[in-house]
Design an enzyme around this catalytic site. Structure first.
Site, PDB file in Angstrom:
ATOM      1  N   ASP A 276      40.988  48.374  32.611  1.00  0.00           N
ATOM      2  CA  ASP A 276      40.472  48.987  33.838  1.00  0.00           C
ATOM      3  C   ASP A 276      41.647  49.674  34.543  1.00  0.00           C
ATOM      4  O   ASP A 276      42.804  49.583  34.129  1.00  0.00           O
ATOM      5  CB  ASP A 276      39.768  47.949  34.717  1.00  0.00           C
ATOM      6  CG  ASP A 276      38.770  48.613  35.669  1.00  0.00           C
ATOM      7  OD1 ASP A 276      38.880  49.840  35.908  1.00  0.00           O
ATOM      8  OD2 ASP A 276      37.879  47.919  36.204  1.00  0.00           O
TER       9      ASP A 276
HETATM   10  C1  NOJ Z   1      37.612  50.802  38.347  1.00  0.00           C
HETATM   11  C2  NOJ Z   1      36.286  50.188  38.036  1.00  0.00           C
HETATM   12  O1  NOJ Z   1      36.378  48.787  38.037  1.00  0.00           O
HETATM   13  C3  NOJ Z   1      35.700  50.633  36.704  1.00  0.00           C
HETATM   14  O2  NOJ Z   1      34.416  50.121  36.570  1.00  0.00           O
HETATM   15  C4  NOJ Z   1      35.719  52.131  36.630  1.00  0.00           C
HETATM   16  O3  NOJ Z   1      35.063  52.560  35.460  1.00  0.00           O
HETATM   17  C5  NOJ Z   1      37.166  52.576  36.671  1.00  0.00           C
HETATM   18  N1  NOJ Z   1      37.730  52.193  37.959  1.00  0.00           N
HETATM   19  C6  NOJ Z   1      37.318  54.074  36.471  1.00  0.00           C
HETATM   20  O4  NOJ Z   1      36.975  54.747  37.604  1.00  0.00           O
END
Ligand code: NOJ
Length: 750
Positions: A276
C-alpha cells in the site's frame, strides 16, 4: 549460437508453448536482457499526478527506473508517458497505469457496501465492467479494487468500500468484481487488472480507527478474513495489495506468513503483490525496522513485489543485492511478477493505450439499476411507503442531502462527474410534475454536521403544509472512506433534533438516509414512519430513490452488515460464536428492570449488555419489501450424507403480497460441534428471485462437502463428521430449520 540463430530458437520455443508458457518464456527472455537497475525500476511505482509530470518523470522513465505510475488520468499525458516508456527506454517496457477506480469512474455506481446490499453478483460484475470500460479510455490499466476486507466495525470509514461483514458474501461479490474489471480477457483494451486488497486483516483495525493495529488469531484469519482473497485468487485476480496494518506484531507489508506461506505456497498465486501507499517506508514508523534499507529488505524478503511510492526499493535494493542480503533470484522473481502482468494485459502487444468510450445511456441505466437494488427499506410502519401520487397534493422534501450532486457519489470518486448526477430532489420534482403534485424543499441544515437549528422553522412550516414529509438525512461523502472514521455513528449534527421537530408537526415522516456506513438510528427510529437506507447511491441515486419512494420499483436490498443499536455493542455481527453462556430473550434483564438491591446472580448470567441486550438494531440479511414473502418447510434430499454426496435443500417461496418483488433467499448453516467452536450461523448460499403477486417458486440449493469445510484446530481445512442445522429464509435470524448429518470426516486438505 550466433545472434540470428538465438532469436530463431527463441521464436520456435515461443511458438511451441501454450499461452501461459508463452508468457513465461517472454518474461524470462526479457529478464535475461535486463540490467539490475532496470529490474529494480520495474518494482518502482511513482506518483504521477503533477501537472508537469512529463518534466518530472520523463527522464526516469527513459532510464528504466519506473515500472508503474499512479494517479495520472489525463489521456494525452498517459499516452505520452507510455510512448516514452515504449519508444525511448532501452527495452521499451510499457507502464502499469494505476488508479483507484473503486465504484465507477465518471459514472458513479453505489458504494461497494451499497452494491453488496444488492446481493447480486451479476450486477456487481456489470458495475465493475462499466468502471473498467470508462477508466480504460484514459489509459488506466490497473485499478486498486476490489477491497475485500471483511469488516465488522461500522466506525471504520473504509466500511464504505468493503462488501460487508460476511466471508461468503464478500467472496462471491469480490470475485464478481474481479471478473468485471478484468473482463473475458485481461488483454482486452477495456479491461483493467484488478487488485484484491488489503491482504490481510485490515478490516479488523482496533476501535475502527484506520491504519490501527489488528489482533487476529490464525484460525480467525483463515476462517473469516482469508476466504475472500482465496476466492479472488481463484477468480484470477491479477494483483494483491498488502494491508497497512500490523497483524500479531508483524505489519502485513513485511509478513512472510501472509505473503509467502499462505499466498504463494498454499494458494499458488502467481500474480503481482504491491505494497500500500508508502507502506514499505512505514515499516520504520511501525517500529519494525530502524532504517529504510532494512524496511526494503523485510518487504522484499516477505514477498512484496512492487513498492507503491516509497522509493525504498529504488534506493536500497541494489545495495542489498550487492551485500548479498537479497539474492538476485529474489529480485528476478519479483520482476517476473510485474512483467507477467504486463504481458497478460497485452501491453507489449497490440493493445491500444486508450480504449473506446462506452455508450453513455447503458452506463446510466446500469447505475440506476445498481442504486435501485442497493437501497434497503429498514422500516415501513403502516405501509407509509410507497407514496401514492394520486392521494397526495403536496410533498415536503427536507434535509441537507436532498439535492447534493457531489455528496450522493460517496467516497473514492476522484474522477466522478457530479454533472452526471440526478439528485433525489430533481427526480422527485420531475415525477411530481407528471402527477400534478407540488413539492416544496427546505434544506434545513447547511451540512449534515451543522448544529445550527435556525432554519428548522422554515422546514416545519413547509412540513405543516404538506401531506407527507420526506427528509434526506445521513452523512456527506467526506465522513466515510479512508481515514474518515467516527467514534460516534449517530446521525451527525442537529439531524436528530430536526427529525423530532418534523415529527412534532404531525405529518408522516419518511427518512431517506445516505451514508457510507451503518448508523445507530435508535434515537430517531420511533419518530420515523419509514426509513429507506440508500448508502451513497451514485450518479443515478436520486432517480432510483424517487422510483422507490413512489412505488415505481420495489425495494429489494438486504443488509450486508449488521446495524448496531449503539456504538458500545461493536462488534456485533450475526456469525458470532455461541459462547458457553449464550443469551436468550428470557435470560436477559435490562437496566431499567433491575430491582433495587438485586442480588449479584439475579441478572441472567449470559452474554448481553444491560443497556442494549444482545441483538443489533437491524440484522445482517435484513431488508423489507413492498410485498411479503412466505417460506415453506425445507425439503432435504437426505438427512445423512457422506463427504462425496451432494445435499439438495429446497424451499417454496411465495409472494404473498400484492406487488411483484425480488426476494433474496438466504441459506445458513450451523456446524453444531467442531474441533474449534463454530459460528451460530454461517451464510453459505443465496439466490435472488423475482416473484409476481401470488406466485410460488421452488428455490433449490446444492451443498457439497466444500460448504461444510473450515479451518480446524490444526489449521488445516476439512469437514468434520457430525450434525448440522440448516435454515433458508429472508435474513440471518429467519427461516425454517432442518438438520442433517455428515457421516465421516472429509480428508484434511490445505
Ligand atoms: C491507500 C489505500 O489504502 C489503498 O486502498 C489505495 O488503493 C492506495 N492508497 C492508492 O491510492
Amino acid at each position: 549460437m550466433n545472434n540470428e540463430k538465438a532469436v530463431m530458437a527463441k521464436v520456435q520455443e515461443i511458438n511451441a508453448s501454450t499461452s501461459k508458457d508463452r508468457v513465461e518464456v517472454r518474461v524470462r527472455d526479457l529478464l535475461d536482457r535486463m540490467s539490475l537497475e532496470e529490474k529494480i525500476g520495474q518494482l518502482n511505482q511513482v506518483e504521477a499526478s503533477a501537472d508537469n509530470v512529463l518534466d518530472l518523470l520523463g527522464d526516469d522513465i527513459r532510464a528504466g527506473q519506473v515500472g508503474s505510475i499512479i494517479n495520472q488520468v489525463d489521456r494525452d499525458t498517459v499516452l505520452e508517458l507510455q510512448r516514452i516508456a515504449r519508444e525511448e527506454s532501452r527495452l521499451g517496457i510499457p507502464l502499469l497505469v494505476g488508479r483507484d477506480v473503486i465504484h465507477g469512474f465518471k459514472t458513479v455506481v453505489p458504494l461497494p457496501i451499497g452494491q453488496a446490499a444488492s446481493w447480486n453478483p451479476q450486477l456487481v460484475e456489470a458495475c465493475a465492467r462499466l468502471a473498467s470500460e470508462e477508466a480504460s479510455t484514459v489509459g488506466v490499466n490497473w485499478t486498486f479494487a476490489p477491497m475485500i476486507d471483511v469488516c465488522r466495525d461500522p466506525r471504520w470509514g473504509r466500511i464504505a468500500e468493503c462488501l460487508g461483514e460476511d466471508p461468503v458474501l464478500t467472496s462471491v461479490l469480490g470475485a464478481a468484481m474481479v471478473r468485471g474489471f478484468q473482463g473475458a480477457s485481461l488483454d482486452d483494451p477495456s479491461s483493467l487488472a484488478a487488485c484484491a486488497k488489503h491482504f490481510a486483516g485490515y478490516g479488523a483495525s482496533e476501535s475502527g480507527r484506520d491504519y490501527n493495529t489488528t489482533n487476529l488469531p490464525e484460525n480467525e484469519l483463515r476462517n473469516v478474513h482469508f476466504p475472500p482473497f482465496r476466492a479472488a485468487v481463484e477468480a484470477g485476480v491479477a494483483s494483491l495489495m498488502t494491508s497497512f496494518s500490523d497483524i500479531d506484531g508483524v505489519p502485513a507489508t513485511a509478513n512472510s506468513f501472509l505473503l509467502r506461506d499462505v499466498l504463494r505456497e498454499e494458494w499458488r498465486y502467481d500474480g503481482l503483490v504491491v505494497s500500500d501507499w508508502d507502506a514499505i517506508q512505514q515499516l520504520c514508523v511501525h517500529g519494525l525496522t530502524e532504517t529504510r534499507d532494512e524496511a526494503a529488505f523485510q518487504a522484499a524478503s516477505a514477498g512484496v513485489d512492487m513498492d507503491m511510492v516509497a522509493g525504498a526499493y529504488l534506493q536500497h535494493l541494489a545495495g542489498l543485492v550487492a551485500s548479498g542480503r537479497i539474492e538476485l533470484e529474489t529480485v528476478d522473481r519479483m520482476v517476473a511478477n510485474v512483467l507477467r502482468l504486463k504481458f497478460r494485459l497485452g501491453l507489449f502487444d497490440s493493445r491500444p493505450v486508450l480504449a473506446d468510450e462506452p455508450a453513455r445511456m447503458t452506463s446510466r441505466s446500469l447505475a440506476k439499476e445498481a442504486a435501485l437494488q442497493s437501497c434497503v427499506l429498514l422500516k415501513n410502519e403502516g405501509r407509509a411507503l410507497p407514496l401514492d401520487p394520486a392521494c397526495l397534493d403536496h410533498l415536503a422534501v427536507i434535509g441537507p442531502l436532498a439535492n447534493e450532486p457531489a455528496e450522493q457519489l460517496g467516497t473514492w470518486v476522484f474522477d466522478g462527474d457530479p454533472e452526471r448526477s440526478v439528485t433525489p430532489l430533481a427526480a422527485i420534482e420531475s415525477l411530481a410534475a407528471d402527477a400534478g403534485m407540488s413539492v416544496s424543499h427546505a434544506r434545513a441544515m447547511p451540512t449534515t454536521r451543522s448544529l445550527d437549528e435556525t432554519a428548522f422553522a422554515e422546514a416545519e412550516a413547509i412540513a405543516r403544509n404538506a401531506d407527507v414529509v420526506v427528509v434526506f438525512l445521513g452523512e456527506e461523502a467526506i465522513l466515510s472512506g479512508e481515514a474518515h472514521c467516527r467514534a460516534d455513528i449517530d446521525l451527525p449534527g442537529a439531524q436528530v433534533s430536526l427529525v423530532k421537530r418534523l415529527k412534532a408537526v404531525g405529518k408522516p415522516v419518511i427518512a431517506v438516509i445516505q451514508a457510507g456506513r451503518p448508523l445507530t438510528l435508535t434515537s430517531v427510529i420511533d419518530d420515523l414512519d419509514a426509513i429507506l437506507f440508500a448508502w451513497h447511491p451514485g450518479s443515478l441515486g436520486g432517480a432510483a430513490i424517487a422510483d422507490l419512494l413512489f412505488g415505481r420499483a420495489c425495494p429489494s436490498g438486504k443488509l450486508p452488515v449488521s446495524f448496531p443499536k449503539m456504538v458500545g455493542q461493536i462488534p456485533v455481527y450475526y456469525g458470532h460464536k455461541n459462547t458457553g453462556r449464550p443469551p436468550t430473550p428470557d435470560s436477559i434483564v435490562l437496566i431499567d428492570d433491575i430491582a433495587s438491591g438485586a442480588a449479584q446472580t439475579s441478572l441472567g448470567m449470559t452474554a448481553f449488555h444491560l443497556d442494549a441486550g444482545y441483538e443489533p438494531l437491524y440484522r445482517f440479511g435484513f431488508g423489507l419489501s413492498y410485498t411479503e414473502f412466505a417460506y415453506s418447510e425445507l425439503s432435504l434430499s437426505a438427512v445423512r450424507i457422506t463427504p462425496s454426496e451432494t445435499l439438495t435443500v429446497a424451499v417454496n417461496v411465495t409472494n404473498s403480497g400484492e406487488v411483484e418483488g425480488d426476494e433474496i433467499v438466504q441459506l445458513y448453516l450451523r456446524d453444531r460441534f467442531g474441533s474449534v467452536t463454530r459460528p451460530v450461523r454461517e451464510l453459505k448460499a443465496f439466490q435472488r428471485v423475482t416473484l409476481a403477486p401470488g406466485e410460488t417458486r421452488e428455490v433449490r440449493f446444492s451443498l457439497t462437502v466444500e460448504d461444510l469445510k473450515f479451518y480446524k484446530r490444526d489449521q488445516t481445512r476439512g469437514a468434520e463428521a457430525g450434525k448440522f442445522d440448516v435454515w433458508i429464509g429472508g435474513d440471518s435470524a429467519a427461516g425454517r430449520k432442518a438438520e442433517f448429518t455428515l457421516t465421516q470426516d472429509s480428508p484434511a486438505m490445505a
